[in-house]
Design an enzyme around this catalytic site. Structure first.
Site, PDB file in Angstrom:
ATOM      1  N   MET A  90       0.829  -1.195   0.000  1.00 31.34           N
ATOM      2  CA  MET A  90       0.000   0.000   0.000  1.00 31.34           C
ATOM      3  C   MET A  90       0.871   1.256   0.000  1.00 31.34           C
ATOM      4  SD  MET A  90      -2.971   1.326  -0.006  1.00 31.34           S
ATOM      5  CE  MET A  90      -3.115   3.111  -0.103  1.00 31.34           C
ATOM      6  N   GLU A 115       4.470   0.785  -5.899  1.00 32.76           N
ATOM      7  CA  GLU A 115       4.051   1.640  -4.774  1.00 32.76           C
ATOM      8  C   GLU A 115       4.801   2.964  -4.799  1.00 32.76           C
ATOM      9  OE1 GLU A 115       1.448   0.492  -3.593  1.00 32.76           O
ATOM     10  OE2 GLU A 115       1.737  -1.597  -4.191  1.00 32.76           O
TER      11      GLU A 115
HETATM   12  N1  B3K Z   1      -3.533   0.695  -3.681  1.00 37.06           N
HETATM   13  C1  B3K Z   1      -3.334  -0.576  -3.058  1.00 37.06           C
HETATM   14  C2  B3K Z   1      -4.539  -1.455  -3.108  1.00 37.06           C
HETATM   15  C3  B3K Z   1      -5.481  -1.256  -1.973  1.00 37.06           C
HETATM   16  C4  B3K Z   1      -6.543  -2.328  -1.985  1.00 37.06           C
HETATM   17  C5  B3K Z   1      -7.549  -2.098  -0.945  1.00 37.06           C
HETATM   18  N2  B3K Z   1      -8.542  -3.119  -0.847  1.00 37.06           N
HETATM   19  C6  B3K Z   1      -2.192  -1.332  -3.646  1.00 37.06           C
HETATM   20  C7  B3K Z   1      -1.745  -0.886  -4.966  1.00 37.06           C
HETATM   21  O1  B3K Z   1      -2.402  -1.037  -5.964  1.00 37.06           O
HETATM   22  O2  B3K Z   1      -0.705  -0.309  -5.044  1.00 37.06           O
HETATM   23 ZN    ZN Z   2      -1.487   0.363  -7.122  1.00 32.35          ZN
END
Ligand code: B3K
Ligand code: ZN
Length: 885
Positions: free
Chosen positions: A269, A304
């Site tokens: 995340m 990320e």
């Molecule tokens: N943005 C997060 C994904 C979050 C999922 C929540 N259920 C990971 C990513 O795509 O980078």
């Molecule tokens: Zn992402």
């Protein structure tokens, strides 16, 4: 968990927020049996929403409200409304503050959303709607605020206290507690909030940005993992440099942190300045992580990190726009991985994944557009369509606008929208404005669900020297009953002459030929392109590099596919020709099996693969990819009705035939590469990945012959290697072999050797769960009793249950329905524990329409049983009810 029927949310109902939150001041008091969260929100009426002071509706779930004040006035219960998911107040001025205190229970939070405990540490996961489980808030991405966070906890158990931004102050609190304050100078939506408290060690490094600012880099892990962070750190530094060079994006805080946690619902995340990762996406070293795991770590660290711009600095207005950040960021990380490794191999792997899994999603009950127009639970929309198809859509823009045009567009997008929460339309508009392009029709890719079909036919007029290609596009209906208008489909192609050379391409009406590989834009339902000056009947190479996410068909015969495999100048299409040839051969075998005939293997496939094996000049990673037959899952996906038994029998038969017919060249390549591996210390780089990939796929074929020298070589590889790639392959090969004694011996040895390493034990579970040998379900049930297994850890669930239901088709689809019953029981159990994981594990059952009527009835029966099982989470409810609709 809700008992009332969850309701559908629609994009068309979007409204800007009534109030804005300029500042968010959070104080966390973390204790072992509860935690307290004190929040001050500095708020104002959103000027965009006109005059008047409507009620302020704050989101909040599973919170115990202790106190609430508006300005200086502490409110009494009569002054506000409180229900399961909202706290409603009545502001009396345009500018005001709201103070709340709540009690929460991270220590019993098994859903792993909001604030929770993983092992001995506190951590958070707020995307998409987890922040409302921490405090009352306007939990929506278009509310962006500046955050200050203070955390306090027991000093000995939680020496490290982290949050977003920069550390500004810290100190002791009483005898045995301490506190720290963090300040994030960038405004952000609540979904990017994070905190961590734990007993962690860190690996430190620095990065100097292109404008010569020094950034501190830290990777925090549990002490026993401190020796497994170097690869992630190297990947991070490479990502930071790459984003400067490829996109002109520089990092913006003084510190960038990654924290590895064991219990995590997905990969990682992108919280601002404080990325939280599943430990499987951080930890990697030769002895414990495979080549694939090393590449996954590199890709996820990059993904990320790249979100810092595509997602954080420029974020999404609402969750329907999720692909704005995810599709774009997947496209960015794919470009990075392609540059770090073999670009063609990366493309092959991505396309194989897309065609197997995203195409199946598009053909199933959860089909949705890249920008969906409704959902019940947004967690269900972190899908292959939003991510992988979303990336393909961005990739098509790159193809259509060219690398320079695309970069102009992305520069404008970042500059124009920095600090804003925007939509996919804003992204397209920036691409249009930077290039003077009209992308009106192209935008249909965002709103139309389903995988388009592109049927191509040819006509050659020798007398005129004209060659015509006619494209017909269509799209099968999807559950949304949406209109299927023609899309803009970029088709990159070339024409080969009889020698395998490329013919210069000149379209009718053009003054002269230009290039031998070109992109045609197919924009109509039916469209013909005429090439002139074509002196002999050519063979077309279509959709090079998989230039659009469509199902393309062209009536190639097997000899033509063999010719393309050898001569196409496009590496991706050489591989794809091999796949198409394999599919034809396998489909023929499937038919023979279904008719009860003897299986007859087309020797041309062996001939084609022999040529590749004997050509030492080829990229070994490409040869390894070309040796991999289409998976059972892919063969199921392209079948009208998936006959799992016939598919399994046909594919196993083909593998056996290849192993026998190609024994000598396979053995030669295996032994040569194995000799190099024996004397080369492990290096996580493309050329070494390639050598091991060919070595290992060769071994998996060789074992099918059961020859004594192969068994001996496998045991030797298992015992004498310095890396998990060789060791795990040897284990997997034995697990899938009939050599019971050897299998038991290495399984036991492996478990003993790695019992202290949960990520390695996940591999051990997976290899066994995916084995197609009879008795799969009993093996999985027995493994669930193993002390290393727990349903509370998502990695364990994925390793055992996910691998069984997703990769072990022959066992999961056992005709008696036992696999289905097993999965449904688990989903019901997981629903209460962790709805997101429950809903993900459910997906093999949602594909029930693909199977014969007996299996359909069994699968549907299990879905109905889940639906009737009582209190379903919104996550599971949405998937089950849509599957049965
Ligand atoms: N943005 C997060 C994904 C979050 C999922 C929540 N259920 C990971 C990513 O795509 O980078
Ligand atoms: Zn992402």
């Amino acid at each position: 968990m809700r008992t009332d029927q969850p309701k559908m949310i629609y994009l068309k109902d979007y409204q800007a927020p009534d109030y804005l939150i300029d500042e968010t001041h959070l104080t966390f008091e973390l204790f072992d049996d509860h935690s307290l969260v004190h929040t001050q929100l500095v708020m104002r009426r959103n000027p965009e929403r006109g005059a008047g002071l409507p009620p302020l509706v704050l989101d909040g779930q599973a919170l115990e409200l202790l106190s609430v004040s508006l300005g200086d006035v502490q409110l009494q219960p009569a002054d506000y409304q409180l229900d399961d998911s909202h706290l409603t107040l009545q502001p009396t001025a345009e500018n005001f503050t709201v103070d709340t205190s709540v009690r929460i229970h991270p220590e019993t939070n098994t859903a792993l959303e909001g604030l929770y405990k993983s092992g001995g540490m506190f951590c958070t996961q707020c995307e998409a709607e987890g922040f409302r489980k921490i405090t009352y808030y306007l939990d929506r991405p278009d509310v962006m605020s500046r955050f200050t966070t203070t955390l306090s906890a027991a000093k000995q158990a939680y020496p490290i206290l982290l949050s977003n931004g920069n550390p500004v102050a810290s100190g002791p609190e009483g005898e045995d507690r301490h506190w720290a304050t963090w300040e994030d100078p960038f405004k952000k939506p609540a979904y990017l909030f994070a905190l961590v408290a734990g007993d962690l060690w860190c690996v430190e490094d620095t990065f100097t940005t292109q404008s010569a600012r020094e950034v501190a880099l830290r990777i925090y892990v549990e002490p026993e993992n401190i020796d497994k962070c170097q690869h992630a750190m190297d990947s991070l530094k490479k990502s930071m440099r790459w984003d400067e060079q490829a996109y002109g994006r520089e990092y913006d805080l003084d510190i960038f942190m990654i924290v590895a946690v064991n219990d995590f619902n997905m990969g990682a995340m992108e919280n601002k300045g404080l990325n939280i990762f599943n430990s499987s996406a951080v930890l990697a070293r030769a002895e414990t992580a495979t080549d694939a795991a090393h590449q996954r770590v590199e890709a996820i660290v990059a993904h990320e990190y790249f979100h810092n711009w595509s997602g954080n600095r420029v974020t999404c207005r609402d969750w329907f726009q999720l692909s704005l950040k995810e599709g774009f960021t997947v496209f960015r990380d794919a470009g990075f991985s392609a540059d770090m490794n073999s670009a063609t191999v990366k493309r092959i792997q991505d396309v194989a994944y897309l065609r197997t899994h995203q195409f199946a999603e598009d053909a199933g009950p959860m089909a949705h557009a890249v920008r969906p127009d409704s959902f019940i639970e947004i967690s269900n929309f972190y899908t292959l369509t939003v991510y992988e198809k979303g990336s393909e859509v961005v990739g098509m823009l790159h193809t259509l606008l060219g690398a320079d045009g695309f970069r102009r567009g992305s520069d404008l997008y970042f500059e124009r929208h920095d600090g804003q929460a925007v939509t996919c339309d804003d992204f397209i508009k920036a691409m249009e404005d930077a290039n003077g392009a009209d992308l009106t029709q192209f935008k249909r890719w965002y709103s139309q669900a389903g995988t388009p079909r592109l049927a191509v036919s040819e006509a050659y007029d020798a007398a005129q020297g004209e060659y015509r290609l006619t494209f017909r596009q269509s799209c099968p209906p999807t559950p949304d009953n949406g209109e299927k208008l023609p899309l803009v489909i970029p088709v990159e192609l070339g024409l080969l002459n009889a020698q395998g050379g490329e013919i210069p391409l000149r379209l009718q009406g053009e003054a002269s030929a230009s290039g031998t590989s070109r992109v045609l834009s197919v924009t109509e339902a039916e469209q013909t392109f005429t090439f002139v000056d074509v002196r002999e009947q050519p063979l077309p190479s279509l959709l090079r590099g998989f230039s659009a996410p469509v199902r393309l068909s062209f009536p190639y015969d097997r000899d033509q596919l063999m010719f393309l495999m050898q001569h196409d100048s496009d590496g991706f299409n050489r591989w794809d020709a091999g796949q198409q040839l394999s599919v034809q051969v396998l489909q023929e075998l499937i038919g023979q099996h279904q008719r009860g005939e003897a299986l007859v293997f087309d020797p041309r496939l062996a001939t084609a693969l022999r040529t590749l094996l004997e050509d030492a000049s080829l990229d070994q990673a490409m040869v390894a990819e070309m040796l991999s037959l289409p998976s059972e899952a892919y063969l199921a996906e392209i079948s009208e009705v998936a006959d799992v038994e016939a598919i399994h029998a046909a594919r196993e038969f083909a593998r056996q035939q290849l192993a026998e017919q190609l024994f000598e060249p396979l053995w030669a390549r295996y032994t040569a590469n194995r000799e190099v591996s024996k004397v080369t210390p492990y290096v996580a780089e493309a050329e070494h990945f390639a050598r091991r990939a060919l070595q290992n796929i060769a071994l998996s074929y060789l074992m099918l012959t059961g020859k004594a020298e192969v068994v001996a070589a496998t045991l030797d590889q298992y015992e004498h290697c310095d890396n998990m790639t060789e060791r795990l392959t040897a284990l997997a090969v034995l697990v899938n072999s009939p050599f019971e004694a050897e299998r038991a011996q290495v399984l036991a040895e492996f478990a003993e050797r790695f019992k202290a390493n949960p990520l390695v034990m996940d591999q051990w579970f997976s290899v066994q769960a995916a084995s197609g040998l009879p008795g799969g379900l009993e093996r999985v049930k027995a493994l669930m009793q193993h002390p290393a297994f727990t349903l509370k850890n998502p990695n364990k669930v994925r390793a055992l249950i996910g691998a069984f239901a997703g990769q072990n088709l022959i066992n999961f689809h056992a005709a008696d329905g036992s696999g289905y019953r097993f999965l449904a029981d688990l989903v019901i159990e997981l629903n209460a524990l962790n709805p997101q994981i429950a809903s993900r594990q459910l997906s093999p059952l949602t594909r029930w329409r693909k199977y014969d009527s007996a299996r359909q009835a069994l699968m549907k029966g299990e879905l109905e049983r889940i639906l009737a099982s009582g209190k379903l989470s919104a996550d599971v409810f949405e998937v089950v009810s849509k599957s049965l609709a």
